[in-house]
Motif scaffolding. Structure first.
Motif, short mmCIF file in Angstrom:
data_model
loop_
_atom_site.label_atom_id
_atom_site.label_comp_id
_atom_site.label_asym_id
_atom_site.label_seq_id
_atom_site.Cartn_x
_atom_site.Cartn_y
_atom_site.Cartn_z
N THR A 190 10.74 3.24 4.64
CA THR A 190 11.04 4.68 4.71
C THR A 190 12.16 5.02 3.74
OG1 THR A 190 12.54 4.38 6.60
CG2 THR A 190 10.28 5.00 7.11
N GLY A 191 11.95 6.10 2.99
CA GLY A 191 12.94 6.56 2.01
C GLY A 191 13.33 8.00 2.25
N THR A 192 12.40 8.91 1.96
CA THR A 192 12.68 10.35 2.01
C THR A 192 13.30 10.80 3.33
OG1 THR A 192 10.81 10.69 0.53
CG2 THR A 192 11.62 12.63 1.71
N ILE A 193 12.74 10.36 4.46
CA ILE A 193 13.23 10.85 5.76
C ILE A 193 14.69 10.44 5.98
CG2 ILE A 193 12.40 8.87 7.15
CD1 ILE A 193 12.44 12.59 8.18
N LEU A 226 0.86 -1.18 0.00
CA LEU A 226 0.00 0.00 0.00
C LEU A 226 0.89 1.23 0.00
CD1 LEU A 226 -2.90 -0.63 2.59
CD2 LEU A 226 -3.08 -0.52 0.09
N GLU A 227 0.82 2.00 -1.06
CA GLU A 227 1.74 3.13 -1.30
C GLU A 227 1.00 4.45 -1.30
OE1 GLU A 227 4.58 4.94 -1.54
OE2 GLU A 227 5.52 3.66 -3.07
N ALA A 228 1.42 5.39 -0.43
CA ALA A 228 0.82 6.73 -0.45
C ALA A 228 1.61 7.68 -1.33
CB ALA A 228 0.74 7.28 0.98
N GLY A 229 2.78 7.23 -1.81
CA GLY A 229 3.65 8.09 -2.62
C GLY A 229 4.80 8.61 -1.79
N SER A 230 5.96 8.62 -2.41
CA SER A 230 7.16 9.09 -1.70
C SER A 230 6.97 10.54 -1.26
CB SER A 230 8.35 8.98 -2.66
OG SER A 230 9.54 9.09 -1.96
N GLY A 231 7.27 10.81 0.02
CA GLY A 231 7.15 12.16 0.54
C GLY A 231 5.72 12.63 0.78
N ALA A 232 4.77 11.71 0.84
CA ALA A 232 3.36 12.08 1.08
C ALA A 232 3.23 12.85 2.40
CB ALA A 232 2.50 10.82 1.14
O1 LIG Z 1 9.97 8.36 0.66
P1 LIG Z 1 8.91 7.90 1.61
O2 LIG Z 1 7.87 8.95 1.88
O3 LIG Z 1 9.50 7.34 2.84
O4 LIG Z 1 8.11 6.73 0.84
C1 LIG Z 1 8.70 5.46 0.66
C2 LIG Z 1 8.03 4.63 -0.39
O5 LIG Z 1 6.77 4.20 -0.03
C3 LIG Z 1 7.97 5.32 -1.71
O6 LIG Z 1 7.78 4.37 -2.69
#
Ligand SMILES: O=P(O)(O)OC[C@@H](O)CO
Ligand SMILES: CC(C)=CCC/C(C)=C/CC/C(C)=C/CC/C(C)=C/COP(=O)(O)OP(=O)(O)O
Ligand SMILES: [Mg+2]
Length: 247
Positions: free
Chosen positions: A224-227, A172-178
């Motif tokens: 987690t990616g962006t953080i 389930l993906e809300a989008g990177s940096g949502a």
């Molecule tokens: O960058 P964030 O917001 O952590 O999202 C990670 C991932 O779900 C994006 O595909």
């Protein structure tokens, strides 16, 4: 041990898996390796490598090679298209964007990428990829018919379809940096119908408290990616996330 079995075992024994997402387009391979190393010290379980745009080719290969020098955690491809496949990874989330309007993201990129996966011998992990509002760049690139945030029943319908099609994992993906992640109501409703099938949740998770809310709602794995790209102390941030989601 295969990567899927490794992840499933952690989900069973520790409650929740933490996955660090690194976008090869966001930094140099050396910087990516530094993030992977710091995340490993913080207790992450595996490193996902991929991005919606510009994440293939030499940059992807170099990023994976450098990451593997700095961590012994498994590397898992998270491809935006068929060019996101590299023989230097351990596994690939072999996903279909079930709520896309574009057949390229449902089956065509999979067909173009499959022979490369076959030849390279990396492990495919079948996954239903479902994008929820706001959806971010990946929602736009993947031409997703975004699931409304307040309509868990639509996410449930897609998740069940993925399960019945034989996919082992659901993302389930809300989008990177949502601005905010998938709601606990939606996570709970989807996990309820998935049963033992594993549920991954990502997009907009920035702190331990939010990660814990997703885990308690039913997420088996948190991405987690962006953080972590933005954090000045990646080890401390991963420790915060990991301690919040593990038993
Ligand atoms: O960058 P964030 O917001 O952590 O999202 C990670 C991932 O779900 C994006 O595909
Ligand atoms: C299985 C194969 C070979 C391909 C699958 C292709 C599919 C279904 C792609 C889905 C749509 C898509 C564009 C996914 C990208 C996934 C991804 C890596 C998202 C997150 O990347 P970030 O780099 O964090 O996001 P930004 O690029 O928005 O920064
Ligand atoms: Mg990115």
């Amino acid at each position: 041990m295969q990567v899927e079995e490794y992840l499933d075992k952690i989900a069973e024994s520790e409650g929740t898996v933490h996955l660090t997402l690194i976008d090869p387009a966001s930094q140099t391979p050396d910087q990516a390796a530094e993030i992977a190393h710091a995340a490993t010290l913080g207790g992450t379980d595996a490193i996902m490598v991929g991005g919606s745009t510009g994440a293939g080719g030499v940059l992807l290969d170099q990023t994976l090679l450098k990451i593997k020098e700095r961590t012994d955690k498994p590397t898992i491809l998270f491809p935006g298209n068929a060019s996101g496949v590299s023989k230097h990874a351990d596994a690939i989330f072999f996903m279909s964007l079930l709520n896309s309007r574009d057949i390229n993201y449902i089956t065509t990129n999979q067909a173009m990428g499959a022979p490369v996966v076959y030849k390279s011998g990396i492990e495919p992990i079948s996954m239903a990829y479902i994008i929820v509002e706001p959806g971010g760049t990946v929602g736009w690139v993947g031409d997703a018919k975004l699931i409304p945030k307040r309509k868990p029943e639509l996410a449930v319908a897609y998740a069940l379809a993925g399960k019945y099609l034989g996919m082992h994992y659901t993302y389930l993906e809300a989008g990177s940096g949502a601005d905010s992640p998938v709601t606990p109501e939606m996570i709970g409703a989807v996990k309820h119908v998935l049963g033992d099938n594993k549920l991954i949740v990502g997009g907009g998770i920035r702190d331990g408290e939010t990660a814990k809310m997703c885990a308690l709602a039913g997420a088996d794995m948190i991405v987690t990616g962006t953080i972590l790209e933005e954090s000045s102390n990646v080890t401390a941030k991963v420790e915060e996330l990991v301690s919040a989601i593990k038993k």
